[in-house]
Design an enzyme around this catalytic site. Structure first.
Site, PDB file in Angstrom:
ATOM      1  N   HIS A 271     -10.411  -7.177  29.403  1.00 56.22           N
ATOM      2  CA  HIS A 271      -9.279  -6.504  28.871  1.00 56.22           C
ATOM      3  C   HIS A 271      -8.876  -5.381  29.928  1.00 56.22           C
ATOM      4  O   HIS A 271      -8.355  -4.430  29.325  1.00 56.22           O
ATOM      5  CB  HIS A 271      -9.549  -5.856  27.740  1.00 56.22           C
ATOM      6  CG  HIS A 271      -8.137  -5.906  26.892  1.00 56.22           C
ATOM      7  ND1 HIS A 271      -8.134  -5.552  25.490  1.00 56.22           N
ATOM      8  CD2 HIS A 271      -7.007  -6.608  27.149  1.00 56.22           C
ATOM      9  CE1 HIS A 271      -7.098  -5.834  25.273  1.00 56.22           C
ATOM     10  NE2 HIS A 271      -6.309  -6.218  25.921  1.00 56.22           N
TER      11      HIS A 271
ATOM     12  N   CYS B 146      -8.002  -0.638  23.314  1.00 58.25           N
ATOM     13  CA  CYS B 146      -9.272  -1.363  24.080  1.00 58.25           C
ATOM     14  C   CYS B 146      -9.133  -1.012  25.614  1.00 58.25           C
ATOM     15  O   CYS B 146     -10.249  -0.446  26.036  1.00 58.25           O
ATOM     16  CB  CYS B 146      -9.108  -2.631  23.952  1.00 58.25           C
ATOM     17  SG  CYS B 146      -9.168  -3.137  22.090  1.00 58.25           S
TER      18      CYS B 146
END
Length: 207
Positions: free
Chosen positions: A62, A4
């Protein structure tokens, strides 16, 4: 890249992840707390903010959960979302730099992201804007709101989640049209990884 954070770093910097150092996911559950996007990297948000654009990040970030890594420290005027993966325990919803919901009711998260995205578009309809909408779904744990959850077929929760994301996209595109912004607004829809949890690759390699 099957990660991610590396993919998000590449999307926002236009550089390969190994150049920015984002080759792993920041992960508070496993002690990876000091990893984040380096201050020397120029993000798309920073470049557009400097050019006079209103900027907002809605959804999964993230790229670091320490204060210095937050979206509001990296070219975004405002932020609303989950800083890490929604699989972090327990996931928390952050507005700008403050926790506003902990733990997150994940069945409502796509709906909340959509509402916040619409608000930002409406507030900035008369000026250039950059909206980075990064849905937490369909990352596990999957969750859909009551309007899209089909309890009579519990094995197709993934399909419920995708249907709600599709609806979210349609609502946003329709609003751009209603505000007469659809002719001068670029919309890019992409995945950060690929169909690891469901769906198919469409003939492309990897997951």
């Amino acid at each position: 890249t099957p990660g991610c954070a590396p993919t998000r770093a590449a999307l926002l910097t236009g550089r390969y992840p190994f150049r920015s150092g984002m080759i792993r996911n920041p992960d508070p559950d496993h002690g990876l707390n000091d990893l984040g996007i380096p201050s020397g990297e120029i993000l798309l948000s920073e470049a557009l903010q400097a050019a006079g654009y209103a900027t907002a990040c809605v959804g999964k970030w993230h790229l670091g959960h320490r204060t210095k890594f937050l979206p509001t420290r990296n070219g975004f005027d405002e932020y609303y979302g989950i800083l890490c993966s929604n699989s972090s325990r327990p996931a928390m919803l952050v507005e700008n730099e403050q926790v506003v919901e902990h733990p997150v009711v994940q069945a409502q998260i796509t709906r909340k992201y959509t509402a916040r995205a619409l608000r930002f578009i409406e507030q900035n309809a008369k000026r250039p804007f950059f909206l980075y909408l990064a849905h937490s779904m369909p990352h596990y744990p999957l969750a859909a709101s009551d309007d899209f959850y089909t309890p009579d077929t519990p094995d197709d929760l993934y399909a419920d989640v995708i249907r709600e994301m599709d609806h979210s996209t349609g609502v946003i595109l329709n609003r751009l049209g209603e505000l007469n912004l659809n002719r001068n607004t670029m919309v890019i829809f992409t995945s950060d990884n690929g169909p690891w949890y469901g769906g198919h690759t469409g003939g492309l390699r990897g997951m």
